[in-house]
Design an enzyme around this catalytic site. Structure first.
Site, PDB file in Angstrom:
ATOM      1  N   SER A 255       4.487 -16.089  -3.862  1.00 25.74           N
ATOM      2  CA  SER A 255       5.476 -15.132  -3.371  1.00 25.74           C
ATOM      3  C   SER A 255       4.801 -13.832  -2.985  1.00 25.74           C
ATOM      4  CB  SER A 255       6.534 -14.858  -4.445  1.00 25.74           C
ATOM      5  OG  SER A 255       5.967 -14.131  -5.524  1.00 25.74           O
ATOM      6  N   LYS A 256       5.493 -13.050  -2.157  1.00 22.51           N
ATOM      7  CA  LYS A 256       4.981 -11.748  -1.744  1.00 22.51           C
ATOM      8  C   LYS A 256       4.814 -10.832  -2.954  1.00 22.51           C
ATOM      9  CE  LYS A 256       7.916 -12.194   2.357  1.00 22.51           C
ATOM     10  NZ  LYS A 256       9.049 -11.601   3.090  1.00 22.51           N
ATOM     11  N   ARG A 257       5.813 -10.853  -3.818  1.00 27.43           N
ATOM     12  CA  ARG A 257       5.829  -9.916  -4.949  1.00 27.43           C
ATOM     13  C   ARG A 257       4.684 -10.201  -5.911  1.00 27.43           C
ATOM     14  NH1 ARG A 257      11.428  -9.170  -7.973  1.00 27.43           N
ATOM     15  NH2 ARG A 257      11.860  -8.354  -5.888  1.00 27.43           N
ATOM     16  N   GLY A 260       0.979 -10.586  -3.298  1.00 27.19           N
ATOM     17  CA  GLY A 260       0.608  -9.546  -2.349  1.00 27.19           C
ATOM     18  C   GLY A 260       0.171 -10.068  -0.995  1.00 27.19           C
TER      19      GLY A 260
END
Length: 501
Positions: A255-257, A260
């Protein structure tokens, strides 16, 4: 209630990629786009781009632009769109009202405080946390009376009561079933009139005549509720195909969270990946052929792709934070290196030019008088490189007199033999005097020099490589010398004493 599905296309295919513009295009979203794009291209269908931008607080124009640029860079051309979900909010509201009018939905006047109090009581009693359907039985008169008093209400979908289930066949996971009793009367329209994702997504898919919904496994929980909406609106069900999740080595969802920028498409573009190499890598995160091939041309992958090849098991993105050698999954780097080394050199030149330009190393003559030299140099050096960034990193010495020196090359090939500080400048003078600058003449001169000094030729050859390229290994040394050129080679050998401090 039963939804039917086929594993492949039996009608004109229409698929969509529907990202939320709340950040960059990440590799999970890109993989979803790739699977939909491949399926459409294989079956001569339509690939629709739809931006689900109804989350006003998190959506941004920059994210939308990033998604478009990411898809374009990957070569995933769309046939329709981009459509914006926010442009159809009124149609979503109308669908909600239509469901109320037909008895498939109803207005709920329960407040947040009341709902939370009931949930807490249910938790204490270890009962169901589902909405208790307090407002489900309100009469038309009771609803009208509450509305007249201005009491806010949401619209909830009326899930069938009693025994029964939603049954459907997923093209990946096979027959699936969800009992009605396990589905609460879910909200489809907020009290402020804004539709929820479940409704908007289904209404948009119906409008766009989507035949196949190919998405991540995390969307599987929504499918029974969306099927109920399809059925209530009298629409034909699409085929559902849910892809496995992509996890990291710690079994966390990518995930992006959590991860990164390393999971953004832009990260790979900025780190010298070729677009199709990234597509080739991403498609293998959850899909395979019967012969387990890993390298596909655009045409080969389009022909080979099928929903039956999608795995049910979660895939692993072998991301190793802190590893300088493998800044991302080693397989991704390996696939990129394959394309970098095997693509037509003329095509490669088009990818290398922007890297040289950005690094201030581009010479306009590479496209004119020195074109053949440029192509020959790329052909010579690419065999040991992995990304486009390597042309201005490890291969920088071919395009500039300012290049990095590997510590191993300095220690092993030069400082280990202090006498090279005197020998190599002498050799540089001798090489500069050659009337013919070829692989044969440079090799003959170097070996004769070593013989005169009564030292192993390898000591001289390794010292030259370090001084001239900054590397401990590389293509054949004498091919390198010819490409780098007489003047540069001589000058670099003349500066060797400076390396000894």
């Amino acid at each position: 209630m039963t939804g039917t599905a086929s594993n492949e296309a039996q009608e004109q295919v229409r698929v969509r990629f529907a990202p939320s513009p709340t950040g960059y295009l990440h590799i999970g979203g890109a993989r979803t786009a790739i699977y939909n794009w491949l399926f459409a291209r294989k079956h001569g269908g339509t690939f629709i781009l739809r931006i689900e931008d109804t989350d006003v607080e998190r959506s941004s124009a920059g994210s939308i632009q990033g998604i478009l640029e990411g898809l374009q860079w990957l070569g995933l051309d769309w046939d329709a769109g981009p459509y914006f979900q926010s442009d159809h909010t009124e149609a979503h509201r109308e669908a909600a009202e239509r469901l109320v009018a037909t008895g498939h939905a109803y207005r709920c006047f329960c407040t947040k405080e009341e709902l939370e109090a009931r949930r807490e009581a249910a938790r204490q009693a270890k009962g169901s946390l589902h909405y208790d359907r307090t407002c489900r039985g309100l009469t038309a008169e009771e609803v009208a009376e509450r509305q007249a008093r201005g009491i806010p209400s949401v619209v909830r979908f009326r899930v069938p009561a009693g025994p029964g289930s939603v049954r459907f066949r997923d093209a990946v996971y096979g027959p699936l079933e969800r009992n009605y009793e396990d589905i609460e009367d879910f909200v489809i329209l907020r009290s402020n009139g804004s539709p929820l994702y479940l409704l908007s997504n289904a209404v948009d898919d119906i409008r766009d005549e989507i035949t196949h919904v190919i998405r991540g496994q995390d969307g599987l929980a929504n499918t029974p509720r969306q099927i109920l909406i399809y059925e209530a609106l009298g629409a034909k069900l699409p085929v559902f195909a849910h892809m496995p999740l992509t996890l990291d080595l710690a079994k966390r969802k990518i995930s992006k969270r959590t991860h990164g920028e390393v999971v953004s498409v832009q990260f790979y573009r900025a780190h010298g990946f070729l677009p199709w190499a990234l597509v080739n890598f991403l498609v293998l995160l959850g899909w395979h052929t019967s012969d387990d091939r890993e390298i596909f041309s655009r045409k080969e992958l389009t022909e080979a792709f099928s929903l039956s090849g999608i795995s049910r098991a979660n895939s692993v993105f072998n991301y190793r934070p802190g590893d300088p050698k493998f800044f991302t999954d080693p397989k991704a780097i390996s696939i990129n290196a394959h394309y970098l080394r095997s693509m037509p050199v003329e095509e490669l030149a088009g990818h290398v030019k922007p890297e040289l330009l950005a690094a201030g190393l581009w010479d306009p003559e590479y496209e004119n008088r020195r074109r053949q030299w440029f192509l020959h140099t790329l052909e010579l050096v690419r065999g040991r490189l992995h990304t486009l960034k390597d042309f201005v990193g490890p291969a920088r010495a071919y395009f500039s007199d300012e290049f990095p020196m590997e510590e191993k090359a300095l220690q092993k090939n030069l400082l280990r033999h202090p006498e090279l500080a005197a020998w190599l400048p002498q050799l540089g003078v001798r090489l500069a005097a050659l009337s013919s600058w070829t692989v044969e003449t440079t090799e003959e001169t170097v070996r004769a020099f070593a013989e005169e000094l009564d030292v192993k030729a390898g000591v001289i050859i390794n010292g030259i490589r370090a001084a001239v390229t900054g590397q401990v290994a590389g293509p054949g040394l004498f091919d390198c010398l010819v490409v780098i050129g007489r003047d540069r080679v001589s000058a670099r050998l003349g500066k060797v004493p400076e390396l000894y401090g």
